[in-house]
Design a protein around this motif. Structure first.
Motif, PDB file in Angstrom:
ATOM      1  N   GLN A 142       0.828  -1.195   0.000  1.00 40.88           N
ATOM      2  CA  GLN A 142       0.000   0.000   0.000  1.00 40.88           C
ATOM      3  C   GLN A 142       0.870   1.256   0.000  1.00 40.88           C
ATOM      4  OE1 GLN A 142      -3.217  -0.359  -0.507  1.00 40.88           O
ATOM      5  NE2 GLN A 142      -3.322   1.867  -0.736  1.00 40.88           N
ATOM      6  N   GLU A 143       2.010   1.150   0.664  1.00 37.84           N
ATOM      7  CA  GLU A 143       2.913   2.297   0.764  1.00 37.84           C
ATOM      8  C   GLU A 143       3.368   2.765  -0.620  1.00 37.84           C
ATOM      9  OE1 GLU A 143       7.101   3.251   3.030  1.00 37.84           O
ATOM     10  OE2 GLU A 143       6.165   1.280   3.293  1.00 37.84           O
ATOM     11  N   ILE A 144       3.755   1.799  -1.437  1.00 39.48           N
ATOM     12  CA  ILE A 144       4.211   2.127  -2.791  1.00 39.48           C
ATOM     13  C   ILE A 144       3.071   2.743  -3.592  1.00 39.48           C
ATOM     14  CG2 ILE A 144       4.945   1.110  -4.994  1.00 39.48           C
ATOM     15  CD1 ILE A 144       6.575  -0.926  -3.321  1.00 39.48           C
ATOM     16  N   ILE A 145       1.885   2.119  -3.477  1.00 39.27           N
ATOM     17  CA  ILE A 145       0.735   2.616  -4.232  1.00 39.27           C
ATOM     18  C   ILE A 145       0.369   4.034  -3.791  1.00 39.27           C
ATOM     19  CG2 ILE A 145      -1.747   2.253  -4.642  1.00 39.27           C
ATOM     20  CD1 ILE A 145      -1.150  -0.752  -4.713  1.00 39.27           C
ATOM     21  N   ASP A 146       0.352   4.242  -2.471  1.00 40.45           N
ATOM     22  CA  ASP A 146       0.031   5.586  -1.962  1.00 40.45           C
ATOM     23  C   ASP A 146       1.002   6.628  -2.492  1.00 40.45           C
ATOM     24  OD1 ASP A 146      -2.101   4.647  -0.625  1.00 40.45           O
ATOM     25  OD2 ASP A 146      -1.152   4.602   1.366  1.00 40.45           O
ATOM     26  N   ASP A 147       2.271   6.272  -2.488  1.00 40.45           N
ATOM     27  CA  ASP A 147       3.296   7.191  -2.966  1.00 40.45           C
ATOM     28  C   ASP A 147       3.061   7.556  -4.425  1.00 40.45           C
ATOM     29  OD1 ASP A 147       5.693   8.689  -2.660  1.00 40.45           O
ATOM     30  OD2 ASP A 147       6.699   7.157  -3.873  1.00 40.45           O
ATOM     31  N   LEU A 148       2.718   6.540  -5.223  1.00 37.52           N
ATOM     32  CA  LEU A 148       2.463   6.786  -6.638  1.00 37.52           C
ATOM     33  C   LEU A 148       1.226   7.663  -6.824  1.00 37.52           C
ATOM     34  CD1 LEU A 148       3.273   3.257  -8.112  1.00 37.52           C
ATOM     35  CD2 LEU A 148       4.470   5.373  -8.644  1.00 37.52           C
ATOM     36  N   LEU A 149       0.181   7.384  -5.998  1.00 36.92           N
ATOM     37  CA  LEU A 149      -1.045   8.187  -6.092  1.00 36.92           C
ATOM     38  C   LEU A 149      -0.754   9.646  -5.772  1.00 36.92           C
ATOM     39  CD1 LEU A 149      -3.715   5.799  -4.525  1.00 36.92           C
ATOM     40  CD2 LEU A 149      -3.670   6.678  -6.873  1.00 36.92           C
ATOM     41  N   LEU A 150       0.093   9.847  -4.767  1.00 38.01           N
ATOM     42  CA  LEU A 150       0.466  11.200  -4.379  1.00 38.01           C
ATOM     43  C   LEU A 150       1.178  11.914  -5.534  1.00 38.01           C
ATOM     44  CD1 LEU A 150       0.406  12.918  -1.688  1.00 38.01           C
ATOM     45  CD2 LEU A 150       2.831  12.335  -1.492  1.00 38.01           C
ATOM     46  N   GLN A 151       2.132  11.210  -6.120  1.00 35.69           N
ATOM     47  CA  GLN A 151       2.847  11.775  -7.275  1.00 35.69           C
ATOM     48  C   GLN A 151       1.877  12.121  -8.397  1.00 35.69           C
ATOM     49  OE1 GLN A 151       6.239   9.682  -8.896  1.00 35.69           O
ATOM     50  NE2 GLN A 151       6.700   8.797  -6.916  1.00 35.69           N
ATOM     51  N   HIS A 152       0.929  11.198  -8.608  1.00 41.60           N
ATOM     52  CA  HIS A 152      -0.045  11.379  -9.673  1.00 41.60           C
ATOM     53  C   HIS A 152      -0.859  12.653  -9.445  1.00 41.60           C
ATOM     54  CE1 HIS A 152      -3.937  10.290 -11.786  1.00 41.60           C
ATOM     55  NE2 HIS A 152      -3.043  10.390 -12.741  1.00 41.60           N
ATOM     56  N   ASN A 153      -1.331  12.828  -8.200  1.00 39.08           N
ATOM     57  CA  ASN A 153      -2.133  14.009  -7.885  1.00 39.08           C
ATOM     58  C   ASN A 153      -1.358  15.306  -8.097  1.00 39.08           C
ATOM     59  OD1 ASN A 153      -4.544  12.884  -7.318  1.00 39.08           O
ATOM     60  ND2 ASN A 153      -4.095  12.557  -5.131  1.00 39.08           N
ATOM     61  N   GLU A 154      -0.138  15.328  -7.582  1.00 39.69           N
ATOM     62  CA  GLU A 154       0.681  16.535  -7.718  1.00 39.69           C
ATOM     63  C   GLU A 154       0.895  16.879  -9.185  1.00 39.69           C
ATOM     64  OE1 GLU A 154       4.355  16.816  -5.656  1.00 39.69           O
ATOM     65  OE2 GLU A 154       3.520  15.952  -3.821  1.00 39.69           O
ATOM     66  N   ASN A 155       1.220  15.837  -9.917  1.00 45.22           N
ATOM     67  CA  ASN A 155       1.487  16.032 -11.332  1.00 45.22           C
ATOM     68  C   ASN A 155       0.267  16.598 -12.055  1.00 45.22           C
ATOM     69  OD1 ASN A 155       3.449  15.593 -13.525  1.00 45.22           O
ATOM     70  ND2 ASN A 155       1.878  14.230 -14.316  1.00 45.22           N
ATOM     71  N   ARG A 156      -0.911  16.044 -11.716  1.00 47.10           N
ATOM     72  CA  ARG A 156      -2.143  16.523 -12.347  1.00 47.10           C
ATOM     73  C   ARG A 156      -2.368  17.997 -12.045  1.00 47.10           C
ATOM     74  NH1 ARG A 156      -4.446  14.752 -16.454  1.00 47.10           N
ATOM     75  NH2 ARG A 156      -6.447  15.586 -15.808  1.00 47.10           N
ATOM     76  N   LYS A 157      -2.120  18.358 -10.789  1.00 45.47           N
ATOM     77  CA  LYS A 157      -2.343  19.746 -10.381  1.00 45.47           C
ATOM     78  C   LYS A 157      -1.511  20.702 -11.233  1.00 45.47           C
ATOM     79  CE  LYS A 157      -2.931  19.426  -5.627  1.00 45.47           C
ATOM     80  NZ  LYS A 157      -2.173  19.546  -4.394  1.00 45.47           N
ATOM     81  N   ILE A 158      -0.237  20.396 -11.309  1.00 45.78           N
ATOM     82  CA  ILE A 158       0.666  21.243 -12.093  1.00 45.78           C
ATOM     83  C   ILE A 158       0.246  21.270 -13.557  1.00 45.78           C
ATOM     84  CG2 ILE A 158       3.057  21.667 -12.759  1.00 45.78           C
ATOM     85  CD1 ILE A 158       2.749  21.791  -9.809  1.00 45.78           C
ATOM     86  N   LEU A 159      -0.141  20.093 -14.052  1.00 41.98           N
ATOM     87  CA  LEU A 159      -0.559  20.014 -15.449  1.00 41.98           C
ATOM     88  C   LEU A 159      -1.743  20.939 -15.706  1.00 41.98           C
ATOM     89  CD1 LEU A 159      -0.655  16.437 -17.043  1.00 41.98           C
ATOM     90  CD2 LEU A 159       0.014  18.562 -18.135  1.00 41.98           C
TER      91      LEU A 159
END
Ligand code: ZN
Length: 654
Positions: free
Chosen positions: A625-642
């Motif tokens: 879950q830790e890895i998945i959460d980390d990826l989800l976090l990255q995904h969200n940040e990236n979307r925001k900037i995009l």
């Protein structure tokens, strides 16, 4: 010299797809063909061939041209040689005059090496077939090894006389310069023949030209070195050539499999026994370039090895490279005391085929069995084996194939499949996040002081169109001032090229196309030393690719006039299309930042795609879950900037 009418006939008759497929494995896609580019190393095909247009084009590295260009580029043939090659392929007769000694002297070094090597090749084959010594010693040796006459001729095997200067004297008499004989490794510094008293295996490149030789000594007292290979030269690069590939390539493509053996004699014997899809790395460790050569014709490779421990270790060593390149690997271990040469000769063709098919083991099964046997019951050693296998499994780029191997290995290692899956997944995700976990989207648009490189995670894809547009603007308007900036007491003029460099360097972005990248570097160097850029200098660059690309981009009336110094023509041209130029020119101040933003958006989109890929992979392999959460976090940040970038760009947020 070839006359114009014949040249036209050759060009009209040649089919680009037929020519290219001699070197590249092409697959039909609509009315075109696609394949892996022979000019750069790639994992998914971006090389396209259009029979209708008669051209090839690579969307990865930008190489493009017709059948003649292909041969010139690919095999470094000179124009007339490319035409001769095509004429031979299409049975078009050409009459030309003999090459004189003066003409030989005129050719450049590379061509001289080819000429000298071809001359030596003819000398060696003539010696073995037509002279008393050649027949009594060279031919007799091959007969002793049970090589048939048709095979000796097919492989163009030869012999160099035992007397130390026979070849040298013959070459000098025929007008060859010692300089090139030495460079081609045919003689040594004392003007003695390098290959004297040796039987000769010629080494061909893919188009069938002889580029070097392996010579085997017959009288062991004469030289301690059993084999002598041509030295590295302009035409011979050991790591980029495989013995026998020229004769094997058709069969490799047909059978969709390549047998890899160690020695040249192994290839000859296998070929004689009907296994024609066989090549040798001639004793050197397999290189990425050699793998790329095989990969043009097949992804399936079978390694044939002696069963002595050294042979087995050799089989395991260097395989990771094959795995990374996405090759499907099998291993055949020969019975004790046999090598491919002896085994092929002591068995009938049917027996050989049967043995190869029956004994063919999957590489992972082979590796696991060998390592486990070696480790015995030692628990520490066994866990090392597990690590080793996991490491190799993680290198396989193809998901489905990897799963199949995991299944096999779990059975052999007696480990639950699911556990092995998650170990491999950890390793893969660990490897991928090594590059990208420290990349935050904010870095890309430059809000963070610590800006790691993102270029490493977009190896397989890049913002091609955007790169092209950025370079186009630099080529055309690089020195144009877009605005002036007050800095302390000075007024700095911001030019197009300076603006682009600032934007890219600040965000640590790098152009991915190697040619674009190099050109951009040159512009940076020019700016540093002159204070402005000189795009037309690139036309005289030593690198052909850069020359071509620059000539192509600068091939506008505007530049042609400027290069010729025809300023009146230039002003006329300005007048004629003045409005057009001025329009783009005037808009630069707005359009350039938009081009740059569009480029950054594209990069963010690529990063986004990469994160999504990783997420689905993580879910697929039940990552923590830790890895998945980390990826989800990255995904969200990236979307925001995009989204921010989209709105800056003035587009509707998707
Ligand atoms: Zn390419």
């Amino acid at each position: 010299m070839i006359d114009e009418i014949t040249i036209q006939r050759i060009i009209d008759t040649s089919r680009i797809d037929e020519v290219v497929s001699e070197f590249v494995n092409l697959k039909k896609r609509g009315s075109n063909y696609i394949g892996l580019c022979p000019f750069h190393n790639e994992k998914s095909p971006s090389f396209s061939v259009s029979p209708v247009k008669g051209i090839y084009k690579c969307f990865g590295c930008g190489k493009a041209g017709n059948a003649v260009n292909f041969l010139m580029d690919h095999d470094h043939m000179l124009y007339p040689d490319a035409l001769r090659w095509l004429a031979k392929k299409y049975n078009i007769e050409i009459h030309e005059k003999e090459i004189s000694v003066e003409e030989i002297a005129k050719r450049d070094e590379r061509e001289s090496l080819f000429v000298a090597t071809t001359f030596a090749h003819e000398f060696f084959t003539n010696t073995i077939q037509k002279t008393e010594e050649g027949k009594a010693v060279g031919l007799a040796y091959f007969h002793e090894r049970n090589f048939r006459d048709d095979i000796i001729k097919k492989f163009e095997l030869g012999y160099s006389p035992d007397k130390a200067t026979t070849f040298y004297n013959h070459a000098i008499k025929s007008g060859y310069k010692p300089e090139f004989l030495l460079k081609a490794g045919l003689i040594n510094k004392g003007n003695f023949d390098s290959f004297s008293g040796r039987v000769i295996f010629p080494i061909h490149n893919l188009s069938g030209r002889v580029v070097g030789f392996t010579g085997r000594i017959l009288n062991k007292e004469k030289s301690p070195a059993k084999y002598y290979n041509s030295p590295e030269s302009e035409i011979f690069h050991k790591g980029k050539i495989l013995f026998g590939l020229y004769l094997a390539k058709k069969s490799i493509a047909e059978k969709d499999r390549c047998y890899l053996v160690e020695g040249n004699a192994d290839v000859v014997s296998m070929h004689q026994s009907g296994i024609e899809n066989c090549v040798a790395s001639s004793g050197t460790a397999l290189s990425v370039d050699q793998i790329a050569l095989i990969k043009r014709f097949t992804k399936n490779i079978t390694l044939l090895y002696d069963s002595d421990p050294a042979g087995i270790k050799a089989a395991i060593r260097g395989i990771d490279l094959l795995l990374e390149e996405g090759m499907h690997i099998k291993v055949v271990l020969l019975p004790e005391g046999e090598d491919p040469d002896s085994f092929a000769q002591s068995h009938s063709q049917a027996e050989l085929f049967e043995f190869l098919n029956k004994e063919e083991k999957d590489f992972f099964a082979f590796k696991t069995t060998v390592l486990l046997k070696d480790a015995g019951k030692d628990p520490v050693k066994r866990s090392e084996v597990l690590n080793d296998i996991v490491k190799s499994l993680a290198l396989i780029p193809d998901n489905i194939l990897r799963s199949l191997y995991i299944k096999d290995c779990s059975r052999l290692l007696k480990i639950e499949e699911q556990l092995l899956h998650s170990e491999v997944a950890k390793r893969i995700i660990g490897k991928r996040t090594e590059y990208s976990s420290n990349v935050r989207p904010s870095d890309i648009i430059g809000n963070s002081p610590e800006t790691p490189k993102i270029s490493s995670i977009i190896d397989d894809f890049y913002a091609e169109e955007q790169e092209f547009e950025i370079l186009r603007l630099i080529f055309l308007y690089g020195n144009r001032v877009i605005y002036k900036e007050k800095q302390e007491d000075d007024e700095i003029e911001q030019t197009v090229v300076k603006y682009v460099i600032q934007e890219l360097v600040n965000d640590e972005l790098e152009l991915k196309n190697l040619v674009n990248h190099r050109i951009f570097e040159i512009f940076c160097e020019q700016l540093k030393s002159y204070g402005y850029i000189e795009p037309k200098e690139l036309i005289y660059h030593t690198d052909d690719v850069i020359q071509e690309l620059a000539a192509d981009r600068l091939n506008t009336p505007y530049y042609r006039a400027q290069i010729k110094g025809q300023s009146d023509l230039l002003s006329k041209y300005y007048k004629r299309i003045g409005i057009l130029v001025k329009t783009e020119d005037a808009k630069l101040k707005d359009s350039l930042p938009r081009v740059i933003i569009r480029y950054k958006i594209k990069i963010l989109e690529l990063v986004n795609k990469d994160i999504i890929d990783k997420l689905s992979m993580a879910q697929e392999v039940n990552a923590s879950q830790e890895i998945i959460d980390d990826l989800l976090l990255q995904h969200n940040e990236n979307r925001k900037i995009l989204q921010e970038m989209y709105s800056i760009y003035g587009q509707v947020v998707r």
